[in-house]
Design a protein around this motif. Structure first.
Motif, PDB file in Angstrom:
ATOM      1  N   LEU A 255      -3.077   3.499   0.290  1.00 41.88           N
ATOM      2  CA  LEU A 255      -2.060   2.555   0.748  1.00 41.88           C
ATOM      3  C   LEU A 255      -1.932   1.300  -0.126  1.00 41.88           C
ATOM      4  CD1 LEU A 255      -2.266   2.713   4.635  1.00 41.88           C
ATOM      5  CD2 LEU A 255      -0.280   3.193   3.199  1.00 41.88           C
ATOM      6  N   PRO A 256      -3.023   0.663  -0.558  1.00 41.91           N
ATOM      7  CA  PRO A 256      -2.847  -0.534  -1.398  1.00 41.91           C
ATOM      8  C   PRO A 256      -2.084  -0.253  -2.685  1.00 41.91           C
ATOM      9  CG  PRO A 256      -5.093  -0.389  -0.569  1.00 41.91           C
ATOM     10  CD  PRO A 256      -4.444   0.907  -0.244  1.00 41.91           C
ATOM     11  N   TYR A 257      -2.305   0.919  -3.271  1.00 43.42           N
ATOM     12  CA  TYR A 257      -1.601   1.268  -4.505  1.00 43.42           C
ATOM     13  C   TYR A 257      -0.106   1.448  -4.250  1.00 43.42           C
ATOM     14  CZ  TYR A 257      -6.333   2.211  -6.204  1.00 43.42           C
ATOM     15  OH  TYR A 257      -7.665   2.108  -6.547  1.00 43.42           O
ATOM     16  N   PHE A 258       0.236   2.132  -3.166  1.00 41.89           N
ATOM     17  CA  PHE A 258       1.640   2.332  -2.838  1.00 41.89           C
ATOM     18  C   PHE A 258       2.304   1.012  -2.454  1.00 41.89           C
ATOM     19  CE2 PHE A 258       0.384   6.832  -2.104  1.00 41.89           C
ATOM     20  CZ  PHE A 258       1.313   7.408  -2.962  1.00 41.89           C
ATOM     21  N   ASP A 259       1.607   0.182  -1.712  1.00 39.19           N
ATOM     22  CA  ASP A 259       2.177  -1.077  -1.277  1.00 39.19           C
ATOM     23  C   ASP A 259       2.567  -1.937  -2.473  1.00 39.19           C
ATOM     24  OD1 ASP A 259       2.587  -2.622   1.341  1.00 39.19           O
ATOM     25  OD2 ASP A 259       1.579  -4.106   0.072  1.00 39.19           O
ATOM     26  N   ARG A 260       1.673  -2.057  -3.435  1.00 35.40           N
ATOM     27  CA  ARG A 260       1.952  -2.882  -4.623  1.00 35.40           C
ATOM     28  C   ARG A 260       3.053  -2.252  -5.467  1.00 35.40           C
ATOM     29  NH1 ARG A 260      -0.604  -6.549  -8.062  1.00 35.40           N
ATOM     30  NH2 ARG A 260       0.940  -7.087  -9.649  1.00 35.40           N
ATOM     31  N   ALA A 261       2.990  -0.936  -5.658  1.00 39.17           N
ATOM     32  CA  ALA A 261       3.978  -0.271  -6.494  1.00 39.17           C
ATOM     33  C   ALA A 261       5.376  -0.359  -5.889  1.00 39.17           C
ATOM     34  CB  ALA A 261       3.585   1.189  -6.704  1.00 39.17           C
ATOM     35  N   LEU A 262       5.477  -0.184  -4.587  1.00 38.12           N
ATOM     36  CA  LEU A 262       6.784  -0.247  -3.939  1.00 38.12           C
ATOM     37  C   LEU A 262       7.348  -1.665  -3.975  1.00 38.12           C
ATOM     38  CD1 LEU A 262       6.003   2.046  -0.890  1.00 38.12           C
ATOM     39  CD2 LEU A 262       7.597   2.570  -2.748  1.00 38.12           C
ATOM     40  N   ASP A 263       6.485  -2.660  -3.868  1.00 40.96           N
ATOM     41  CA  ASP A 263       6.935  -4.047  -3.971  1.00 40.96           C
ATOM     42  C   ASP A 263       7.471  -4.326  -5.368  1.00 40.96           C
ATOM     43  OD1 ASP A 263       7.049  -6.800  -2.765  1.00 40.96           O
ATOM     44  OD2 ASP A 263       5.740  -7.218  -4.465  1.00 40.96           O
ATOM     45  N   ASP A 264       6.735  -3.896  -6.392  1.00 37.92           N
ATOM     46  CA  ASP A 264       7.188  -4.098  -7.774  1.00 37.92           C
ATOM     47  C   ASP A 264       8.507  -3.372  -8.022  1.00 37.92           C
ATOM     48  OD1 ASP A 264       4.936  -5.601  -8.268  1.00 37.92           O
ATOM     49  OD2 ASP A 264       3.843  -3.993  -9.277  1.00 37.92           O
ATOM     50  N   ALA A 265       8.610  -2.132  -7.524  1.00 42.48           N
ATOM     51  CA  ALA A 265       9.826  -1.354  -7.730  1.00 42.48           C
ATOM     52  C   ALA A 265      11.015  -2.006  -7.047  1.00 42.48           C
ATOM     53  CB  ALA A 265       9.635   0.069  -7.207  1.00 42.48           C
TER      54      ALA A 265
END
Length: 427
Positions: A255-265
């Motif tokens: 989840l932390p990886y997806f959360d950061r990646a989706l925010d950046d995207a």
């Protein structure tokens, strides 16, 4: 969480819009081949060039690429030159006008969703997209690729943390770019961020619910879906929840990886939306096209048009504004609805709102609990004049009189994310 939600919704909408335009193109590499021909090689591409494109992403052999080209030809989406000779690396593959037209429709719909994301994330406001030309097509394709690459990149960081071998990571990437595996992961992410049409009881999603979703998208059977869910669990992207039934959710470690990646995207996509937006409104707006050259229904005079709007309120919701376009707006609680209202009192496809000949109308779609205009249950089609109130379950949609002032919030066509409209100076 708003940015992550908008990014997931953009990803999901892009996938659904693709399958709406090209329902037969859900096999691996078909999107890449069709997109390359329609956007980057509209005058044709050598088969050898397409070999390289697909091998780089999927490691498919030449015979499989020829098979994919054959599938596109069979659907009338491409032709080859020379036509009667065996396919070779020098054969030129040409997109047909059918592919170019359908792809432009797909990109226009994606562009409208991109503007909605920009409005929600950074307040981008625009009446329409930039003119339909080659640079805009390239920019919209890049936006789709940005969103795909971001969440796939997050998956790869999960693999790095888990110490997966390079071979397994390459294999996983190929799977995640397929319609099936990608859709399953997006369903789980949508559930985590509160965007799923299914109730969230904190125990993840039933595998059978996910299978039903894929059955509707690409006609994939339940057992194959369960196999794909198991594969995503092996990769550490999904994890099983407690209970006898097979329920899954996004793995806590991922989840932390997806959360950061989706925010950046989402922030990058909002920037791209701003670059594509035309700030000066004209007669064009909306999700699936434009009112071009005059009023709807051929109204004379050619005066500038103001798109009709509805003001939405509901339990626990702040007021929201939905601006209607030329395409009818389907309202329901299913993921494919244009306006998603997550209540058990709302049917999966509850009603449809349309704007034609200068008038707004609503059609009940055989909903269980009924559609009400000014307190009266309607049967079939009913007008929705200015000043009237539409009730759908616990929600109210008011059609205000022209020029009415309001301090509402804006929402995109899906209606799931609300954002305060900036106040005008002096207001």
């Amino acid at each position: 969480m708003l940015t992550q939600r908008e990014t997931i919704r953009f990803l999901t909408a892009s996938q659904e819009l693709w399958l709406r335009q090209f329902p037969s193109l859900h096999r691996r590499a078909q999107w890449h081949l069709a997109s390359h021909l329609a956007v980057r090689a509209p005058d044709g591409a050598a088969l050898g060039e397409l070999y390289g494109l697909v091998k780089q992403v999927f490691l498919l052999d030449d015979a499989t690429v020829r098979e994919r080209i054959g599938e596109l030809r069979g659907l009338g989406l491409c032709a080859v030159d020379p036509e009667d000779s065996p396919l070779s690396a020098r054969t030129v593959v040409l997109p047909t006008q059918t592919l170019l037209d359908q792809y432009d429709t797909y990109l226009r719909d994606v562009g409208a969703r991109l503007l909605a994301l920009g409005a929600a994330v950074s307040g981008v406001r625009s009446g329409r997209l930039a003119p339909d030309d080659a640079p805009r097509r390239q920019a919209l394709l890049r936006a789709i690729e940005t969103s795909q690459e971001t969440w796939i990149g997050a998956s790869e960081r999960v693999f790095d943390a888990a110490g997966l071998s390079r071979a397994r990571r390459l294999d996983a990437r190929r799977h995640l770019l397929s319609a099936s595996h990608g859709a399953l992961l997006l369903m789980a992410l949508a559930q985590h961020y509160g965007l799923s049409p299914f109730p969230d009881d904190g125990d993840g999603m039933l595998a059978d619910q996910m299978a039903a979703g894929l059955l509707g998208l690409i006609r994939q059977n339940f057992q194959t879906t369960r196999d794909h869910i198991a594969y995503l669990m092996q990769l550490g992207l999904l994890e099983r929840q407690a209970g006898r039934a097979l329920r899954v959710a996004v793995a806590a470690a991922a989840l932390p990886y997806f959360d950061r990646a989706l925010d950046d995207a989402g922030n990058e996509l909002a920037r791209q939306a701003a670059a594509l937006a035309v700030e000066q409104p004209d007669r064009s707006w909306g999700t699936a096209g434009a009112f071009a050259g005059g009023a709807p229904g051929g109204a004379p005079g050619g005066a500038d048009l103001v798109p009709p709007r509805l003001l939405l309120t509901g339990p626990g919701e702040l007021p929201a504004e939905i601006v209607l376009g030329v395409e009818p707006l389907v309202i329901g609680r299913a993921a494919g609805a244009g306006l998603l209202l997550p209540s058990i009192e709302v049917s999966r496809a509850h009603c449809r709102i349309a704007f034609a000949d200068g008038c707004v109308s609503v059609t009940d779609l055989n909903s269980t609990n009924g559609t009400f205009v000014d307190g009266e249950r309607i049967a079939g089609v009913a007008p929705l004049p200015p000043g009237s109130v539409l009730r759908i379950g616990p929600y109210r949609l008011t059609h205000p009189d022209d020029g009415a002032e309001d301090g509402t919030m804006r929402a995109d066509r899906d209606g799931a994310t609300l954002r305060q409209r900036p106040q005008r100076a002096g207001s």
